[in-house]
Scaffold this active site. Structure first.
Site, short mmCIF file in Angstrom:
data_model
loop_
_atom_site.label_atom_id
_atom_site.label_comp_id
_atom_site.label_asym_id
_atom_site.label_seq_id
_atom_site.Cartn_x
_atom_site.Cartn_y
_atom_site.Cartn_z
CB SER A 164 -42.25 56.79 -38.53
OG SER A 164 -43.49 55.53 -38.83
CG ASP B 297 -39.94 49.39 -39.90
OD1 ASP B 297 -41.01 48.82 -39.05
OD2 ASP B 297 -39.84 50.30 -40.03
CG HIS C 68 -40.78 51.64 -36.82
ND1 HIS C 68 -40.78 52.08 -38.26
CD2 HIS C 68 -41.49 52.76 -36.29
CE1 HIS C 68 -41.11 53.19 -38.50
NE2 HIS C 68 -41.80 53.54 -37.41
#
Length: 665
Positions: free
Chosen positions: A209, A315, A346
């Site tokens: 991320s 995601d 995610h």
């Protein structure tokens, strides 16, 4: 194989003793792992680094690296904290070792990994626990691990810059220090220099991320010494995290994120930086200089490092567009690449394909940092999850037979329920819907065969053979609004029963178990044992597998809003998120066009009614085999049933996602 345990704490001491005994036994063998890479042909021919170094006796130290920027305006160059764990044995042998680095803003505020681990320190300020398994697993194998606090977070100086110059420079300066091009110090304010003479300078960056975004950003500087990056669910453009062609994806901007991750010491001196994050990131979605600076895709031509990307195709935090546009830009530059695409949201691959992931990552680092000839560069480029825990591979991704194919919507027998084929609609064909901010893509998909006021759907014939879509697509829409503002959504749907990972539930496709498995060596303060997971699945009648959004007010100039003229047609192209999906024989492919996708984009200021000009609306989709494959799949007899013998439920609607990329898992 991992050591399996149950419970949370019961075996830490025994694991340490067992690991120490194993290391002593292994150390009786010839000391062959981790000499300086490339010193002789034998090193390059080795297949795998071995855990011959003591994790318990590893050197644990903190270094503050001068990043040559003064973000907090105190008149001094900022220093970022780097917590390092490295084996002690190579030092005594005069051997240098490579470095694996994770640069993150989350080590103090929010934690890393599925168990939200944070850094811990002893009374003298030395690192005790470094989150995740990278140090536990790789340090005994002759690597150093560096955990970098981004500017303005935890123990670093400066200000949080949300992917901007200060954030990227925080990590780039550490690569420079490892290669002798930047100054490091033994304390945050002291003058005693710290050398990285123990390092070869060869560095890998990894992270999920925000952390992965920084890896992308540093690679896009072209810094020497960065050999490979492993971005996991990573951002490639910060504008595309907050907006989709002007449509806001969250009800807040980067300033909110900065306030939640900055250290207490940074709050007062960094007010000016946070003000810029407000002023230069207008909620109109206009593309400003701030966003230009945070677009790593535009600098893909500078990337020298190889890239092993991982992304969840469901995601809904860091959406698939980030991976797709980064991948395509790297491909255009001939960058060495590898990819895993999963069905999760995610989620880190350590939590959905653990054993295979650690083995693959180990081989990737051995090859790119130690020069080992282990064959990973000759293996298939892509691993794709087709069904929960069922994977296939591709030599190239997207497959070389993939062709952008134009599919066109046309009216059907009932209003709002049309057809999808390669034949254009007749001139003057229209469909109309009204934005309903209470509905989302799952509502639309469940009602695709029924006229409803909130959407229009266009459906192919039942497929006579499987149809694979692989890569990024677009949908061009010509719409006439009744108001001065309007948002658009376009989604691709596989209509047919299936069992998928339940990406919309808590866990985003995984369930965390109490059992633990161990990956590397432990100390009393830093365990290598982590909770295991299993796939969380759900039976569904339809699957949304790609989506895209836009603010119609950005039709004239990308990144600049203009009020719409009610009653006038406007044309805009929506970018569909990258995916790889096979629509099975007997299923149908659907394109749905609607307004606000609840929880995924914010609604417009008005409630528009939109009329689509179908003759000027079309999708350009990456179909393996191109137009001929679509033609073959949509003609001929359907040889499999189109309904399920049971009655599966629809997957729940998408959950609202906090605008903190990767902070919780």
């Amino acid at each position: 194989m991992p050591i399996r345990t149950r419970g949370t704490r019961t075996t830490y001491r025994s694991l340490v003793l067992a690991a120490s005994a194993a290391l002593m036994a292994v150390s009786l063998a010839p000391a062959h792992a981790q000499p300086a890479p490339g010193t002789n042909r034998g090193d390059a021919d080795r297949r795998e680094s071995r855990p011959i170094h003591s994790y318990e006796k590893a050197i644990r130290e903190s270094v503050w690296v001068d990043i040559r920027l003064d973000g907090d305006g105190d008149g001094r160059s900022d220093r970022v904290a780097v917590d390092i764990v490295r084996p002690s044995e190579p030092v005594h042998r005069g051997q240098k070792i490579p470095v694996i680095m994770d640069a993150s803003p989350y080590y103090a505020c929010c934690g890393r990994g599925n168990e939200t681990q944070r850094k811990t320190y002893d009374a003298a300020g030395r690192p005790v626990q470094i989150p995740l398994y990278y140090d536990n697993y790789f340090v005994p194998r002759g690597y150093a691990f560096a955990a970098v606090d981004l500017s303005g977070t935890n123990r670093s100086d400066g200000c949080v810059d949300i992917g901007g110059r200060q954030d990227v420079q925080s990590a780039k300066a550490v690569v420079d220090w490892l290669n002798g091009r930047a100054a490091g110090y033994t304390s945050r304010t002291g003058s005693k220099l710290s050398s990285a003479g123990w390092s070869t300078g060869d560095t890998a960056m990894i992270g999920k991320s925000f952390d992965g975004a920084i890896a992308n950003g540093v690679a896009a500087t072209g810094v020497e010494g960065l050999k490979t990056i492993v971005p996991i669910g990573a951002l490639s453009s910060w504008y595309d995290y907050y907006f989709a062609k002007g449509a806001p994806l969250f009800d807040s901007g980067p300033n909110w994120l900065a306030e939640n991750i900055e250290s207490p010491a940074a709050r007062e001196p960094c007010q000016a930086v946070k003000k810029r994050l407000v002023d230069d990131a207008p909620r109109t979605g206009n593309h400003t200089r701030l966003w230009h600076e945070r677009d790593y895709v535009r600098a893909a031509h500078k990337v020298k490092a190889s890239v092993f990307a991982v992304h969840g195709m469901q995601d809904l935090n860091v959406r698939g567009k980030h991976f797709g546009q980064w991948w395509d830009a790297l491909a255009a530059q001939g960058v060495e690449r590898k990819v895993w695409l999963s069905q999760v949201g995610h989620v880190d691959p350590f939590d959905f394909r653990r054993a295979k992931w650690v083995k693959t990552l180990h081989r990737w680092f051995d090859h790119h940092l130690l020069g080992y000839d282990n064959g990973i560069d000759d293996e298939p480029m892509a691993d794709i999850e087709r069904a929960p825990d069922q994977w296939t591979t591709d030599r190239h991704w997207p497959p070389r037979t993939t062709r952008v194919t134009t599919l066109r919507p046309a009216p059907g027998a009932r209003p709002g329920v049309g057809t999808l084929s390669q034949r254009p609609a007749r001139p003057g064909a229209r469909e109309t819907f009204t934005d309903d901010r209470t509905q989302h893509e799952i509502d639309w998909a469940a009602a695709v065969d029924r006229p409803t006021p909130a959407k229009v759907g266009f459906v192919s014939r039942p497929l006579s053979r499987p149809l694979r879509l692989s890569g990024s697509g677009t949908v061009t829409v010509t719409a006439t609004p009744t108001t001065t503002s309007a948002h658009l959504s376009a989604v691709l749907v596989d209509l047919g029963p299936d069992v998928i990972r339940d990406y919309a539930a808590v866990g985003e496709g995984i369930t965390t178990l109490p059992q633990r498995s161990c990956w590397g060596a432990s100390t009393p303060g830093d365990s290598a044992c982590f909770k295991e997971t299993i796939a969380r699945t759900k039976a569904v009648q339809q699957t949304v597998f790609s989506r895209g959004w836009a603010d119609l007010g950005h039709h004239a100039f990308p990144g600049r809003e203009r009020p719409l003229t009610p009653g006038k047609p406007h044309t805009i192209t929506l970018d569909l998120h990258a995916a790889d999906h096979v629509v099975p024989a007997g299923h149908r492919l659907a394109l749905i066009i609607a307004g606000t996708d609840r929880h995924l984009i914010e609604p417009p200021a008005t409630t528009p009614r939109l009329t689509l000009d179908l003759a000027r609306t079309f999708a350009r989709l990456p179909i393996v085999g191109g137009s001929r494959a679509f033609e073959r799949a949509t003609r001929g007899p359907v040889l499999v049933p189109t309904t399920s013998p049971t009655r599966p439920d629809a997957v729940a609607g998408p959950r609202a996602v906090r605008p903190i990329p990767g902070a919780s898992r």
